[in-house]
Design an enzyme around this catalytic site. Sequence first.
Site, short mmCIF file in Angstrom:
data_model
loop_
_atom_site.label_atom_id
_atom_site.label_comp_id
_atom_site.label_asym_id
_atom_site.label_seq_id
_atom_site.Cartn_x
_atom_site.Cartn_y
_atom_site.Cartn_z
N LEU A 37 0.81 -1.22 0.00
CA LEU A 37 0.00 0.00 0.00
C LEU A 37 0.84 1.27 0.00
O LEU A 37 0.32 2.37 -0.11
CB LEU A 37 -0.96 0.00 1.20
CG LEU A 37 -1.98 -1.15 1.22
CD1 LEU A 37 -2.93 -0.99 2.40
CD2 LEU A 37 -2.75 -1.24 -0.08
N ARG A 38 2.16 1.13 0.16
CA ARG A 38 3.15 2.21 0.00
C ARG A 38 3.11 3.28 1.09
O ARG A 38 4.07 4.03 1.23
CB ARG A 38 2.99 2.88 -1.37
CG ARG A 38 3.10 1.93 -2.56
CD ARG A 38 4.38 1.15 -2.56
NE ARG A 38 4.59 0.40 -3.82
CZ ARG A 38 5.44 -0.59 -3.96
NH1 ARG A 38 6.16 -1.00 -2.94
NH2 ARG A 38 5.58 -1.19 -5.14
N ASP B 66 0.39 -9.71 -4.84
CA ASP B 66 1.64 -8.95 -4.76
C ASP B 66 1.46 -7.59 -5.42
O ASP B 66 2.34 -7.09 -6.13
CB ASP B 66 2.80 -9.71 -5.39
CG ASP B 66 4.17 -9.13 -5.04
OD1 ASP B 66 4.23 -8.25 -4.15
OD2 ASP B 66 5.17 -9.53 -5.66
#
Length: 431
Positions: free
Chosen positions: A67-68, A309
């Site tokens: 999700l950064r 992923d």
Amino acid sequence: MKILIKNGRVIDPSVQRDGMYDILVDGEKVAQTAENISEELLDGDDLLIDASGCYVVPGLIDMHVHLREPGFEYKETIKTGAMAAARGGFTTICPMPNTKPVIDSPEMVEWIVKKAKEDAPIHVLPVGAVTKGQLGKEMTDIAGMAKAGAAAISEDGKSVMDARIYEEAMREAKKAGIIVMAHCEDRNLVGQGALNAGKKAEEIGVAGIGNEVEDVIAARDILLAKATGCRLHLCHCSTQDSVKMIRAAKADGIDVSGEVCPHHFTLTEDDIISDDANFKMNPPLRSSADRQMLIEGLSDGTMEAISTDHAPHHADEKAKGIAKAPFGIVGSETALALAMTELVGKGKLTPYQLVERMSWGPAKRLGIDKGSLKEGKMADITIIDPKAQYRIDASKFVSKGKNTPFDGYPVTGRVMTTIAAGKVVYQYNND
């Protein structure tokens, strides 16, 4: 508020159910599943959904997303990533810890949990790092992270190369009751590799990544799991020997599972026709023999999960070409359609098996009370039209990332409705 879903084919492996049933949702819970539930139970503000021709299944669970946030919000945020997952039919996702700062402490796990409750329409179960800063030198507070809400530990993005530290972390994870999710990549073997070692890498002029890069660590981690008794899950398996080793380990009584990503069971290195970094992921697209073994593993139950992923990147980063661009593609909004097309549509999996691999199986491996439509369970539900035909359109993705090799790819199978905790969080509307 109540929701009545009528006329759908309910597929629920948790109770070995596959047939025509109605489902009544009351608040956050499944209130009733029966062959014919009267619409008279609904009041004026309640919702009636006609699921004729559709599958009604437990909400999909993705054990492996990026999700950064925090640190790389220009690529993705918890909000946009969770919304993309909802569009893809997922009601529970597990974000990996390779953010900035790394999710490597109880405080960071708590931050993710709090942020997700504020921003995400679905369930977000954080994964904590194995080592502090993912530097491979000092083990994290695994018990503390588990208590704070971490569903698993992983060093995803790299492997813990120090086997002593990893073995200790496995023992701590077992004590804490959470699973260890392994990114299998020998740092000393991978070098500057960008694509699978073979003719395609040679044609494009980049270094190759051999199967042994994955297989050496997969073997080590399985042996460490045998020694420690931890629950081990191998992430994004890409090689035929990974499947063989998991199969042998299961036969030996080792508590190990593996996941396969849609890009690995759909594409091979032969599908890369140009220097397009949307085909660059880690592990890379492998040979047709590897792809076939991955599908066989999914079919016979050796591989218990399909995970995405999901790895969003900015368009400018992916425009650098295969040699210089970062690894990773998005997958939340394409996984179900690709699985329906490549596995169910081609007779590799039954619809029932697909739901096992995308909901009930992941729930069991994570040890969470999800993946079921039993009465009294959380109303996480995905409604799928198995006959809808269309082409994937990356421009319509909710994710900030549009980096996919599947733009324009023809698929059959569409998520129509996603319900999380009794609330409709996504409804298909020609989007």
